[in-house]
Design an enzyme around this catalytic site. Structure first.
Site, mmCIF file in Angstrom:
data_model
loop_
_atom_site.group_PDB
_atom_site.id
_atom_site.type_symbol
_atom_site.label_atom_id
_atom_site.label_comp_id
_atom_site.label_asym_id
_atom_site.label_seq_id
_atom_site.Cartn_x
_atom_site.Cartn_y
_atom_site.Cartn_z
ATOM 1 N N GLY A 47 45.828 38.532 40.751
ATOM 2 C CA GLY A 47 44.453 38.594 40.984
ATOM 3 C C GLY A 47 43.983 37.181 41.220
ATOM 4 O O GLY A 47 44.580 36.190 40.881
ATOM 5 N N GLN A 52 37.872 30.451 42.883
ATOM 6 C CA GLN A 52 39.205 29.672 42.644
ATOM 7 C C GLN A 52 39.649 29.283 43.945
ATOM 8 O O GLN A 52 40.511 28.340 43.743
ATOM 9 C CB GLN A 52 40.264 30.733 42.036
ATOM 10 C CG GLN A 52 39.984 31.181 40.797
ATOM 11 C CD GLN A 52 41.063 32.045 40.275
ATOM 12 O OE1 GLN A 52 41.250 33.301 40.603
ATOM 13 N NE2 GLN A 52 41.948 31.639 39.494
ATOM 14 N N CYS A 94 46.010 32.337 34.158
ATOM 15 C CA CYS A 94 45.395 32.025 35.403
ATOM 16 C C CYS A 94 45.696 31.171 36.325
ATOM 17 O O CYS A 94 46.239 29.799 35.950
ATOM 18 C CB CYS A 94 43.790 31.748 34.693
ATOM 19 S SG CYS A 94 42.467 31.505 36.195
ATOM 20 N N LEU A 95 45.540 31.460 37.765
ATOM 21 C CA LEU A 95 46.034 30.294 38.697
ATOM 22 C C LEU A 95 45.446 29.103 38.730
ATOM 23 O O LEU A 95 45.923 27.945 38.862
ATOM 24 C CB LEU A 95 46.113 30.972 39.874
ATOM 25 C CG LEU A 95 47.121 32.166 40.420
ATOM 26 C CD1 LEU A 95 46.761 32.893 41.584
ATOM 27 C CD2 LEU A 95 48.566 31.741 39.974
ATOM 28 N N HIS A 136 38.872 40.118 34.228
ATOM 29 C CA HIS A 136 39.168 38.673 34.310
ATOM 30 C C HIS A 136 38.599 38.068 35.649
ATOM 31 O O HIS A 136 38.238 36.978 35.555
ATOM 32 C CB HIS A 136 40.839 38.463 34.468
ATOM 33 C CG HIS A 136 41.412 36.884 34.620
ATOM 34 N ND1 HIS A 136 42.167 36.121 33.397
ATOM 35 C CD2 HIS A 136 41.208 36.046 35.563
ATOM 36 C CE1 HIS A 136 42.331 34.950 34.088
ATOM 37 N NE2 HIS A 136 41.764 35.025 35.336
ATOM 38 N N GLU A 137 38.901 38.712 36.996
ATOM 39 C CA GLU A 137 38.356 38.198 37.990
ATOM 40 C C GLU A 137 36.830 38.350 38.273
ATOM 41 O O GLU A 137 36.273 37.578 38.895
ATOM 42 C CB GLU A 137 38.992 39.001 39.171
ATOM 43 C CG GLU A 137 40.631 39.102 39.185
ATOM 44 C CD GLU A 137 41.184 37.634 39.125
ATOM 45 O OE1 GLU A 137 40.466 36.604 39.618
ATOM 46 O OE2 GLU A 137 42.223 37.539 38.627
ATOM 47 N N HIS A 140 35.331 35.436 36.547
ATOM 48 C CA HIS A 140 35.577 34.198 37.605
ATOM 49 C C HIS A 140 34.066 34.104 38.522
ATOM 50 O O HIS A 140 33.666 32.983 38.618
ATOM 51 C CB HIS A 140 36.595 34.124 38.719
ATOM 52 C CG HIS A 140 37.822 33.650 37.868
ATOM 53 N ND1 HIS A 140 37.938 32.409 37.483
ATOM 54 C CD2 HIS A 140 39.215 34.142 37.676
ATOM 55 C CE1 HIS A 140 39.153 32.055 36.905
ATOM 56 N NE2 HIS A 140 39.890 33.198 37.049
HETATM 57 NI NI NI Z 1 41.943 33.469 36.655
#
Ligand code: NI
Length: 170
Positions: A47, A52, A94-95, A136-137, A140
């Protein structure tokens, strides 16, 4: 299509609350979602949320389909509700926090509402990994990164070491 630069932990955009998308059908939103999809697939993510990639809007993309033939879908202005009190702790990465994994408790089942790129209302339920990715997304979009959800920071570590010492990496 373009691969976008991913904001890493420490960048203030990751701690800000993102704004609602007023017009999901705008061409710049379609372009952003397409670039986010390409960026996420390039980075092998499950995701990716717009903050991000330095865009403070309430949009995230997520991976669907099989590992060999993934497709990407987007949720715009998502709203989530847990469907019961059951939580499940699982490993997340997480990226924006490359190399690390942490064990995070999340609601096991959620209901969601969102808009798609045509401005249509989407509604559904998710559980397991999909519910985890959505939580999670969506976090963000509210300026929350997964370590802020961890009750036990001893379960945060580098994936290399977690693997070496027998913790599960996902
Ligand atoms: Ni993330």
């Amino acid at each position: 299509m373009a691969i976008l630069k991913i904001a890493r932990l420490g960048h203030p955009v990751l701690l800000a609350r993102a704004a609602r998308v007023e017009d999901p059908t705008a061409p710049e939103i379609a372009r952003l979602v397409s670039d986010m999809a390409e960026t996420m697939l390039d980075a092998s993510g499950l995701g990716l949320a717009a903050p991000q990639v330095h865009v403070p809007l309430r949009i995230f993309v997520f991976r669907q389909g099989s590992e060999d033939a993934p497709t990407v879908a987007a949720l715009i202005n998502p709203e989530l509700v847990p469907l019961d009190d059951e939580t499940e702790t699982g490993w997340e990465g997480c990226l924006s926090i490359p190399g690390l994994r942490g064990a995070v408790p999340r609601a096991r089942r959620i209901g969601f509402r969102a808009l798609d790129l045509q401005g249509r209302e989407l509604e559904g339920e998710a559980d397991g990994l999909t519910a985890r990715v959505f939580q999670h997304e969506t976090d963000h979009l509210d300026g929350i990164v997964y370590p802020m959800r961890m009750p036990d920071l001893s379960r945060l570590g580098f994936v290399e070491e977690l693997t070496r010492f027998g913790a599960t990496s996902r």
